[in-house]
Design an enzyme around this catalytic site. Structure first.
Site, short mmCIF file in Angstrom:
data_model
loop_
_atom_site.label_atom_id
_atom_site.label_comp_id
_atom_site.label_asym_id
_atom_site.label_seq_id
_atom_site.Cartn_x
_atom_site.Cartn_y
_atom_site.Cartn_z
N SER A 1 54.16 -18.13 -11.83
CA SER A 1 52.81 -18.28 -11.34
C SER A 1 52.32 -17.08 -10.52
CB SER A 1 52.77 -19.56 -10.49
OG SER A 1 51.47 -19.87 -10.15
N ARG B 1 65.06 -41.07 -5.77
CA ARG B 1 65.76 -42.34 -5.49
C ARG B 1 66.18 -42.44 -4.02
NH1 ARG B 1 68.81 -43.71 -11.25
NH2 ARG B 1 66.85 -44.28 -12.27
N ARG C 1 65.65 -36.63 -9.75
CA ARG C 1 66.09 -38.04 -9.70
C ARG C 1 66.68 -38.37 -8.32
NH1 ARG C 1 71.36 -39.76 -10.57
NH2 ARG C 1 71.69 -41.84 -11.44
N GLY D 1 70.79 -13.27 -15.82
CA GLY D 1 71.15 -13.04 -14.41
C GLY D 1 70.12 -12.23 -13.65
N ARG D 2 69.05 -11.89 -14.36
CA ARG D 2 67.97 -11.07 -13.80
C ARG D 2 68.55 -9.75 -13.25
NH1 ARG D 2 62.77 -12.41 -12.79
NH2 ARG D 2 63.15 -14.62 -12.95
N GLY E 1 64.76 -21.15 -7.52
CA GLY E 1 65.61 -20.04 -7.11
C GLY E 1 64.98 -19.19 -6.02
N GLY F 1 62.94 -16.64 -6.03
CA GLY F 1 61.50 -16.38 -6.15
C GLY F 1 60.71 -17.57 -5.63
N ASP G 1 70.95 -17.96 -12.18
CA ASP G 1 71.34 -16.63 -11.70
C ASP G 1 72.30 -16.68 -10.51
OD1 ASP G 1 69.55 -15.69 -13.59
OD2 ASP G 1 67.91 -15.45 -12.15
#
Ligand code: F6P
Length: 322
Positions: A75, A27, A23, A173-174, A104, A106, A130
């Site tokens: 992906s 905007r 948003r 938190g991976r 993030g 990645g 994370d």
């Protein structure tokens, strides 16, 4: 040449506040006379050229919505050179001067690869539960996830006290412990386990035992998912301390829900700053918050550097939970 059209995409694991960022980008861009295209399903949308125009009206009513209206995806195809090339072709075909990548670490690695293949300026907006992005003290959605986790831990505390049990509560938190540390310290956990430090079962049991001697018969252990399988630890604690131990995995609830005011504010500020950077023709950057100040930071450096966890807070958490 004047900037005319920009794209925006959300990628990787969703986090609360991504919509607020979409948003803000839309905007602010419109206010500056730019057109905005929203790519769907992260890098998939770029590789397959699936997008829709965004306008101040189409992003109405999403400020407080969790998730992402643009959808997101993991992906694997984008990790190949062919995938990156396809995405770069889409940027050219769509005549985009800039692209805002909301995601993030990645996603930022992907953005860095893509920036080497295109003239489109790329700016990253850190959004992840994370909080593991170097270059910003906080990512969009982290505060919300911490609050979600704390609300759940508080509830589990009630039953832990009633039954005089030990609970291991696993948070996301991976591979990093930012979420576990923040949730653990603010929920008053007796033990916090993070992947950054090897678990010592004897130490954990010793804390439980000494708490028991002092009259504290229940306990909360907050463990980051990256620490590993907690079932073995639960068994070990049970054997050594003869306590009743239960394991509770908080899971995907941590990724959803309405963003907190703090996550929304970050989204508004980051979205605005990202468009400002594009207008200044400063690609290859991420936006961030460092010591309370809004900053622009090198995308490459962010990708190449690991954020460190403040381990002194673990010690403090231990003292506070005595
Ligand atoms: O990066 C966000 C995150 O929720 C991590 O905390 C977790 O390890 C991972 O995503 C789960 O990924 P997926 O949605 O692919 O199962």
């Amino acid at each position: 040449m004047e900037l005319k059209r920009i794209g925006v995409v959300t990628s990787g694991g969703d986090s609360p506040g991504m919509n607020a960022a979409i948003r803000a980008v839309t905007r602010v861009a419109y206010a500056e006379g730019l057109k905005v295209l929203g790519f769907e399903r992260g890098w998939e949308g770029l590789m397959k050229n699936v997008s829709r125009p965004l306008s101040p009206r189409t992003v109405g009513g999403i400020l407080g919505l969790g998730g992402t209206i643009l959808y997101t995806a993991r992906s694997p195809a984008f990790k190949t050179r062919d995938g990156v090339k396809k995405a770069a072709d889409t940027l050219d075909l769509s005549n985009l001067d800039g692209l805002v990548v909301i995601g993030g670490d990645g996603s930022f690695n992907g953005a860095l690869e893509l920036s080497a293949e295109t003239d489109t300026l790329i700016v990253g907006v850190p959004a992840s539960i994370d909080n593991d992005v170097y270059g910003t003290d906080e990512t969009i959605g982290f505060d919300t996830a911490v609050n979600t986790a704390v609300a759940e831990i508080d509830k589990i505390r009630d039953t832990a006290i009633s039954h005089e049990r030990i609970f291991i509560i696993e948070v996301m938190g991976r591979t990093r412990g930012f979420l576990a540390l923040a949730a653990g310290i603010t929920a008053g956990a007796e033990v916090i386990l993070v992947p950054e430090i090897a678990v010592n079962e004897d130490d954990v049991c010793q804390i439980i035992e000494s708490n028991r001697v002092r009259g504290k018969k229940s306990g909360i252990i907050v463990a980051a998912e990256g620490v590993g399988d907690m079932r073995k630890l639960a068994e070990g604690i049970k054997k050594q301390t003869r306590s009743t131990v239960r394991l509770s995995v908080l899971g995907y609830a941590q990724r959803g829900g309405s963003p907190t005011a703090r996550s929304r504010l970050l989204a508004c500020l980051f979205g605005n700053k990202a468009v400002e950077l594009l207008l200044d023709r400063r690609g290859g950057m991420i936006v961030g918050m460092q010591r309370g100040r809004l900053v622009a930071f090198s995308l490459e450096k962010s990708c190449m550097t690991e954020r460190t966890l403040d381990l002194s807070l673990l010690k403090l958490a231990g003292v506070l939970a005595t």
